[in-house]
Design a protein around this motif. Structure first.
Motif, PDB file in Angstrom:
ATOM      1  N   GLY A 323      36.790  46.096  39.549  1.00 40.81           N
ATOM      2  CA  GLY A 323      36.814  46.004  41.006  1.00 40.81           C
ATOM      3  C   GLY A 323      37.454  44.747  41.534  1.00 40.81           C
ATOM      4  O   GLY A 323      37.710  44.647  42.748  1.00 40.81           O
ATOM      5  N   ASP A 324      37.731  43.749  40.676  1.00 44.99           N
ATOM      6  CA  ASP A 324      38.385  42.519  41.133  1.00 44.99           C
ATOM      7  C   ASP A 324      39.801  42.819  41.617  1.00 44.99           C
ATOM      8  O   ASP A 324      40.420  43.814  41.220  1.00 44.99           O
ATOM      9  CB  ASP A 324      38.446  41.490  40.014  1.00 44.99           C
ATOM     10  N   CYS A 325      40.310  41.944  42.461  1.00 44.35           N
ATOM     11  CA  CYS A 325      41.646  42.146  43.026  1.00 44.35           C
ATOM     12  C   CYS A 325      42.359  40.801  43.115  1.00 44.35           C
ATOM     13  O   CYS A 325      41.756  39.791  43.502  1.00 44.35           O
ATOM     14  CB  CYS A 325      41.530  42.783  44.413  1.00 44.35           C
ATOM     15  N   PHE A 326      43.651  40.781  42.757  1.00 47.65           N
ATOM     16  CA  PHE A 326      44.477  39.574  42.808  1.00 47.65           C
ATOM     17  C   PHE A 326      45.642  39.829  43.768  1.00 47.65           C
ATOM     18  O   PHE A 326      46.341  40.833  43.647  1.00 47.65           O
ATOM     19  CB  PHE A 326      45.013  39.211  41.427  1.00 47.65           C
ATOM     20  N   PHE A 327      45.843  38.895  44.699  1.00 46.79           N
ATOM     21  CA  PHE A 327      46.905  39.035  45.705  1.00 46.79           C
ATOM     22  C   PHE A 327      47.894  37.888  45.521  1.00 46.79           C
ATOM     23  O   PHE A 327      47.581  36.723  45.775  1.00 46.79           O
ATOM     24  CB  PHE A 327      46.293  38.987  47.108  1.00 46.79           C
TER      25      PHE A 327
END
Length: 536
Positions: A323-327
């Protein structure tokens, strides 16, 4: 003279004598003349082949000044000449402010008036010619920008891997009206590693774009060369080694062009669930941690490429979870300005990401773009809009040592079957985890199933709960899938042990029984509850 005969002059004056004199004067000079008694008649006779207009300032029904305003609105390439009595000079000056070419006072000299009309015609023709050239130049610039955009997309923007289990990727690039040096690319190593590089060459123009393309190509070459000389062929070269070699090989070219490159080179290790990155002065990557529902800004300490290396490059490691997200992004996002000169900024970007974090990566980028457009009131910026979103999903199959699946009906009595399934999967106490940890795990699983039955399905008996148990080199993972109502564990209050409040104990038991507890949705719309027990 033949050229003048093809030109038509419109004369508007309420005095018939003056109209007759003007008609005779200009016809004798070789012009075709049409006349009007007032401003309204003049407007009715206006058409595209009229080369010049003479307007009397004082006319009934519609004055020359009113007629002038209408002509300038509808025929902006014609600048009328005003005819005025000597006591109308102030009005004549006002007419000049409203777009009249010039004015002449009555009585007028015929030679002077003809010369003034010819000058007005020549000026209007030059104006039309300049506008045509400007339009052609604008079209040429649009074609150049379109061509540059295609070059950027082809040479500077890489394509993410189409199928890589455990990760979702979305990209978006909106070129500015200039050619810039933004670039990104992806390098996949089997099913375990994915490298992402995003950079920005200082400056604009073709030189920056070509430098970006050269760097992107050079990364691929360095990875290949280091991989051939590696002792372990199944392990890709370290990010630090890659960035250092690219810097060594390209610094001379960057110095010759007097440019530098901000860059972030990151590696997602899907087996170990670690993100390793080398940041070289680039925009800070936004990392959303799903288990804690927090946002943090990832920043390195290295100088941009193109500066001499005073110290070896430093790598930073960050763990990530389901569920982690990197932008990742370029400064075109944060430096976009509104009409007041305020920049969009890093804080607004984080807030926009926070507001849309439940969306798919593609939708997340789109919503950020919409938010920036609403802030700036524009869809064109001084710099490129470049962004890459990486969202963590399920583990790749190659990371899984063992796996078993089980499904139950939505019936509270079947929780005993769940406990039996987990004990059989884990085997005798001590094989995977201790008896104490196994008891805590089965307790947490019972609470999860109970919550799904009561809250997601509302005690309905027509639903199903699918359970997948997996072991990886580092962890034991139990994931529960359901199609009921979405449940947000963050809104559950902390329990009170004095008996003053009911509820909150289930989540409390779960979070304290396992090492990690996450809740979210997968790409198929299933609610996913994941329990993790570390095997380290």
């Amino acid at each position: 003279m033949s050229e003048k005969k093809r030109m038509t002059i419109l004369v508007a004056d309420d005095d018939p004598t003056i109209r007759a004199v003007l008609t005779k004067t200009f016809e004798k000079a070789g012009f075709h003349v049409i006349s009007a008694e007032n401003g309204r008649q003049a407007l009715e006779q206006m058409k595209g082949d009229i080369s010049a207009v003479l307007l009397d300032l004082q006319m009934p029904i519609m004055s020359g000044l009113e007629c002038l305003r209408f002509i300038r609105e509808r025929f902006e390439d014609i600048s009328p000449i005003m005819l005025t009595a000597s006591d109308d000079i102030a009005n004549a000056v006002e007419a000049m402010k409203n777009g009249a070419f010039d004015y002449i006072t009555k009585p007028f000299n015929s030679h002077q008036l003809i010369a003034l009309v010819e000058k007005a015609i020549a000026t209007d023709q030059n104006t039309r010619r300049i506008k045509r050239l400007e339009a052609e130049l604008a079209r040429a610039r649009e074609q150049e920008i379109e061509t540059a955009s295609r070059i950027q997309q082809t040479l500077l923007m890489g394509k993410p891997p189409a199928h890589l289990r455990g990760i979702e990727i979305a990209t978006r690039t909106v070129p500015s009206q200039k050619v810039d040096g933004d670039f990104y690319d992806f390098f996949q190593f089997g099913e375990q590693y994915l490298d992402v590089v995003i950079g920005d060459v200082m400056g604009k123009g073709i030189a920056s774009a070509l430098m970006g393309a050269a760097l992107k190509s050079h990364f691929l070459r360095v990875i290949h060369d280091l991989g051939r000389s590696a002792v372990k062929r199944d392990t890709p070269p370290d990010p630090v080694a890659i960035v250092s070699r690219v810097q060594t090989n390209m610094i001379r070219q960057m110095e010759d062009l007097e440019t530098f490159v901000t860059l972030c080179y990151g590696r997602f290790d899907l087996r170990r669930r670690i993100f390793r990155f080398v940041d070289c002065g680039h925009m800070r990557t936004i990392h959303y941690g799903a288990p804690s529902n927090t946002f943090r800004l990832l920043e390195g300490v290295n100088m941009p490429l193109g500066f001499p290396e005073i110290k070896p490059y430093t790598e930073i490691s960050v763990p990530f979870s389901f569920g982690d997200c990197f932008f990742f992004y370029s400064d075109g996002l944060t430096e976009a300005m509104n009409p007041n000169g305020d920049q969009y900024g890093e804080n607004r970007l984080v807030d926009s990401m926070r507001a849309n974090i439940s969306h798919t990566p593609e939708s997340l980028i789109t919503q950020v773009w919409v938010d920036i457009v609403n802030f700036t009131h524009s869809e064109t910026f001084r710099d490129d809009f470049t962004s890459v979103v990486v969202k963590i999903g399920q583990l790749p199959e190659t990371c899984i040592i063992s796996e078993s699946e089980f499904e139950i009906q939505c019936d509270i009595r079947q929780t005993s079957l769940v406990r039996r399934f987990l004990r059989e999967f884990c085997g005798p106490a001590g094989r995977l985890i201790s008896q104490e940890r196994l008891d805590l795990l089965t307790l947490a699983a019972t609470e999860v199933v109970t919550n799904i039955i009561r809250h997601a399905y509302g005690n309905r008996t027509d639903g199903k709960i699918r359970i997948i148990a997996r072991t990886t080199p580092d962890s034991l993972e139990i994931t529960f899938f359901d199609r009921g109502e979405i449940f947000d564990p963050k809104i559950v209050p902390s329990p009170k042990f004095d008996g003053s409040q009911e509820g909150g104990f289930g989540i409390y038991i779960i979070t304290n029984a396992v090492d990690e507890y996450t809740y979210g949705q997968d790409q198929y719309g299933n609610n996913c509850t994941r329990l993790l027990v570390s095997l380290k």
